[in-house]
Write an enzyme that holds these catalytic residues in place. Structure first.
Site, PDB file in Angstrom:
ATOM      1  N   ASP A 138       0.792  -1.235   0.000  1.00  0.00           N
ATOM      2  CA  ASP A 138       0.000   0.000   0.000  1.00  0.00           C
ATOM      3  C   ASP A 138       0.823   1.284   0.000  1.00  0.00           C
ATOM      4  O   ASP A 138       0.300   2.356   0.290  1.00  0.00           O
ATOM      5  CB  ASP A 138      -0.957   0.013   1.195  1.00  0.00           C
ATOM      6  CG  ASP A 138      -0.229   0.052   2.529  1.00  0.00           C
ATOM      7  OD1 ASP A 138       0.991  -0.220   2.545  1.00  0.00           O
ATOM      8  OD2 ASP A 138      -0.867   0.347   3.555  1.00  0.00           O
ATOM      9  N   GLU A 139       2.090   1.205  -0.342  1.00  0.00           N
ATOM     10  CA  GLU A 139       2.890   2.430  -0.398  1.00  0.00           C
ATOM     11  C   GLU A 139       4.043   2.282  -1.374  1.00  0.00           C
ATOM     12  O   GLU A 139       4.525   1.180  -1.648  1.00  0.00           O
ATOM     13  CB  GLU A 139       3.417   2.818   0.986  1.00  0.00           C
ATOM     14  CG  GLU A 139       4.391   1.827   1.581  1.00  0.00           C
ATOM     15  CD  GLU A 139       4.986   2.311   2.896  1.00  0.00           C
ATOM     16  OE1 GLU A 139       5.463   3.464   2.950  1.00  0.00           O
ATOM     17  OE2 GLU A 139       4.996   1.525   3.859  1.00  0.00           O
TER      18      GLU A 139
END
Length: 414
Positions: free
Chosen positions: A108-109
């Site tokens: 998620d990053e």
């Protein structure tokens, strides 16, 4: 590092798992939602939660029973990793429309290097556009940090959540970062923060001004690196190929039956240490940090780590550290799985060992024997020559598996 200033984005999806669930089920929006490892059991742990849940006191890693006490109306969902991977792929597809230099860090990053793109002259507007597209096309909120390097971009993205965009320039570091507690600095965990406090270092500013030799004695090679970051200095490039590299070397073993027999569990650790040592040496790297994993019979899993004063790659060194962590944190309950992972890898030729007289004598005495054993075992098989301690309880009772992060494997295939 000379040259023009870089423009780095750090994209961080907000409450990713919970946000994905809300995107798939609009009825969940605006409600306190948590994703937990074992929903049916009250002892399950909250993996992530929505901001509505956080406002009611729910926190990540909190047991479900405790979360429910804080928020009786909490909606607890089991994880759906296929769903999360699909959303992650869609997110990175959007990011790659703006630059080829996209480095995924986790599911998620990720980082984006916007320096040599047509968007470099309008970085803020581009960040707003990316954030808007992620929200409209994927229904996922994000925060974005903009800075001249990866460290500052990461610190910036953490400053405004959810749906924040923050620009952090190097000249702003003394005013914005230095007053913060050192534990809020990216790369400084709880134990490192405690060690730094032992040197009288409580803020990022105090770390920035700290004596480099004292930091090196305390934290090894990571000490000077942290000081540089505290001063806003970080030269690491945005590397799209980084996900293909081994960020760690580790193995885990699932026991054929749940066991609390110390000697049997130590036998598993001996095998794991030998495997990790062999893989480190084949890659000509050494580990500066060691993790162990303990999964109990009830599937509750804990990981514990230690930062090493000197990088290691020898089986006995790995085993010693793993055993110390195990006996410090094991609660004596039956164990289903054990694992050892070496991280913060450094190239062997760059690593050095600061030996005191005792360890020098021990290493000098053991090294020829170790090298002979390793050569013979590699040539004729790993079980040809073993030290006496490794012969006990050698019946095969475990099933070996390598640690891997599904996300990184998935990225490699895509």
């Amino acid at each position: 590092m000379p040259g023009k200033s870089r423009i780095i984005f750090h994209i961080d999806m907000n409450s990713f798992y919970a946000s994905v669930e809300m995107a798939y089920d609009p009825a969940l929006r605006g409600k306190p939602v948590a994703v937990a490892g074992n929903v049916k059991e009250r002892k399950g742990i909250v993996v992530t939660c929505s901001y509505e849940a956080r406002a009611r006191g729910v926190k990540t890693t909190m047991p479900v029973w405790q979360a429910k006490r804080h928020c009786p109306e909490l909606i607890v969902l089991p994880p759906n990793f296929d769903r999360y991977r699909n959303s992650s792929r869609a997110m990175f597809t959007i990011l790659r429309e703006y630059t080829d230099l996209v480095e995924p860090v986790s599911i998620d990053e990720g980082y984006m290097d916007m320096t040599d793109t047509p968007y470099s002259s309008r970085a803020l507007e581009t960040a707003k556009e990316i954030q808007s597209r992620l929200q409209k096309e994927l229904l996922l909120p994000s925060s974005i940090g903009i800075a001249p390097n990866k460290f500052l971009a990461k610190m910036a993205s953490d400053m405004k959540k959810p749906l924040g965009i923050t620009i952090l320039r190097k000249r702003q570091v003394p005013d914005i970062l230095w007053p913060l507690p050192v534990g809020e600095m990216h790369g400084v965990g709880k134990k490192t923060a405690e060690k730094l406090k032992g040197l009288g270092i409580h803020t990022i500013g105090e770390l920035a001004a700290a004596d480099e030799h004292s930091l090196k004695r305390l934290l090894g090679i990571n000490g000077p690196r942290l000081k540089n970051k505290a001063n806003g200095i970080h030269h690491a490039p945005v590397d799209p190929e980084r996900i293909y590299e081994f960020k760690s070397v580790g193995n885990s073993s699932t026991l054929s039956h749940d066991s609390s027999d110390e000697e049997e569990l130590l036998g598993v650790f001996r095998k794991l240490a030998a495997s990790v040592s062999d893989r480190l040496q084949r890659k000509e790297v050494m580990a500066s940090k060691l993790f162990i994993m303990i999964r109990y019979a009830d599937w509750r899993t804990i990981t514990r780590s230690t930062t090493l004063r000197n990088p290691i790659d020898q089986k006995n060194d790995i085993l010693k550290e793993a055993e110390h962590l195990f006996f410090k944190h094991w609660n004596k309950n039956p164990v289903r799985l054990l694992g050892i992972t070496g991280t913060d890898l450094v190239e062997k030729e760059q690593a050095y060992k600061q030996l005191d007289l005792f360890s020098f004598n021990e290493d000098a005495k053991d090294e020829p024997i170790q090298q002979m054993m390793e050569k013979l075992n590699k040539k004729y098989g790993t079980k040809l020559i073993r030290k006496g301690a490794t012969l006990k309880k050698e019946e095969s009772k475990t099933k070996g598996t390598s640690f891997n992060k599904d996300f990184f494997q998935d990225e490699k295939k895509s």
